[in-house]
Design an enzyme around this catalytic site. Structure first.
Site, PDB file in Angstrom:
ATOM      1  CB  THR A   1      -1.001  -0.185   1.053  1.00 46.19           C
ATOM      2  OG1 THR A   1      -0.299   0.198   2.302  1.00 46.19           O
ATOM      3  CG2 THR A   1      -1.604  -0.602   1.002  1.00 46.19           C
TER       4      THR A   1
ATOM      5  CG  ASN B   1       1.713   3.488   4.161  1.00 43.67           C
ATOM      6  OD1 ASN B   1       0.106   3.416   5.301  1.00 43.67           O
ATOM      7  ND2 ASN B   1       2.179   3.331   3.949  1.00 43.67           N
TER       8      ASN B   1
ATOM      9  CD  GLU C   1      -2.252   1.050   5.882  1.00 41.74           C
ATOM     10  OE1 GLU C   1      -0.619   0.894   6.238  1.00 41.74           O
ATOM     11  OE2 GLU C   1      -3.585   0.606   6.602  1.00 41.74           O
TER      12      GLU C   1
END
Length: 307
Positions: free
Chosen positions: A207, A209, A254
């Protein structure tokens, strides 16, 4: 489109412009009606179209310790206004000097002397000047002394008035579809991709952020999103919340992109929220979490196919 940060930088060549005035947080359907009225007047007069807004948002000035509440960053607001045909966005610094200015000084010194406006367009509930002492009637009276015309746009809505406060309530409730209908576009967050704890990568779903700075925080949960990086759009799924499975407390956004492979750290990302999938949950183990993420990915893909 030119983004200006003070009335002193206003170009002399744009004097005589028609300006819409307001906070325009979210540039929602009500705001768009106001911009449309200003644009029609500018075209009728063959004059430039401008928007005056305020930075920071006056609420941030008067209540500096309030929770994050902004729907859009200034850059997002300016981009959307440019798409609506606005040529100049003047982000007036909202500070102690402006807050203490009388309604008459605001019209005399800023609208007339500094900007030389020929016409202004405001909403039905517009107030201005120290202690919000000025209203639309006073604006008409003061404007007439300088030959500044005034158009007041009535409330817009679908049974309930379109407002930034209404959009915030819908975001807090997780009703992203209704919020987007009022906005006339997907709500978005713009931020820089930061380093995280790499848990997404360990789970098989790396992911990005994305930093959330002074944005209204919507309901914690999982969302179907589209992210724009360097002008390219990517479908994805996002988790917004505190990650209770890992006993975290900091709010994080995320984003897992379905079709992206590469380094995003330090790069700006625009994340459009297209649909709410489910509330945030706490899972008893990693395998249960991974299985749920797989379901979330499929749900996001289905939702985005229809978006």
């Amino acid at each position: 489109m030119r983004l200006l940060r003070s009335s002193a930088s206003y170009p002399p060549s744009s004097r005589g412009a028609v300006a819409a005035i307001g906070n325009f947080d979210g540039v929602h359907q009500g705001h768009r009606a106001l911009i449309a009225a200003a644009k029609a007047e500018a075209e009728r007069k063959a004059k430039p179209l401008a928007v005056m807004t305020f930075e920071p948002h006056p609420r941030r000035f008067f209540v500096p310790n309030s929770q994050p509440f902004r729907i859009d960053a200034l850059e997002t607001k300016a981009r959307i206004l440019a798409e609506l045909g606005v040529g100049i966005v003047l982000a007036m610094p909202f500070d102690a000097t402006l807050a203490s200015q009388s309604p008459q000084d605001f019209v005399d010194h800023i609208l007339a002397r500094d900007l030389g406006l020929s016409h202004v367009v405001v909403g039905y509930d517009f107030t201005f000047g120290k202690a919000r002492a000025g209203n639309t009637d006073l604006l008409r009276e003061l404007g007439a002394r300088h030959g500044i015309g005034v158009t007041v746009v009535s409330a817009q809505g679908d049974g309930e008035v379109y407002s930034s406060s209404r959009v915030r309530r819908l975001l807090e409730a997780g009703d992203i579809a209704a919020a987007n209908r009022i906005l006339g576009r997907p709500w978005e967050v713009v931020g820089v991709v930061e380093h995280g704890d790499k848990r997404g990568r360990e789970l098989g779903y790396p992911t990005a952020n994305v930093a959330m700075t002074d944005f209204q925080v919507p309901k914690f949960g999982i969302y179907a999103v589209r992210a724009v990086v360097d002008g390219e759009q990517h479908d994805g799924v996002a988790s917004l919340g505190i990650r209770p499975t890992f006993a975290q407390t900091e709010v994080k956004l995320e984003v897992y992109l379905f079709d992206f492979c590469g380094d995003l750290y330090g790069r700006p990302m625009r994340v459009e929220f297209h649909g709410f999938i489910r509330p945030e949950e706490k899972f008893e183990g990693i395998e249960a979490l991974k299985a749920k993420i797989a379901e979330d990915v499929l749900a996001a893909k289905r939702l985005l196919r229809g978006a």
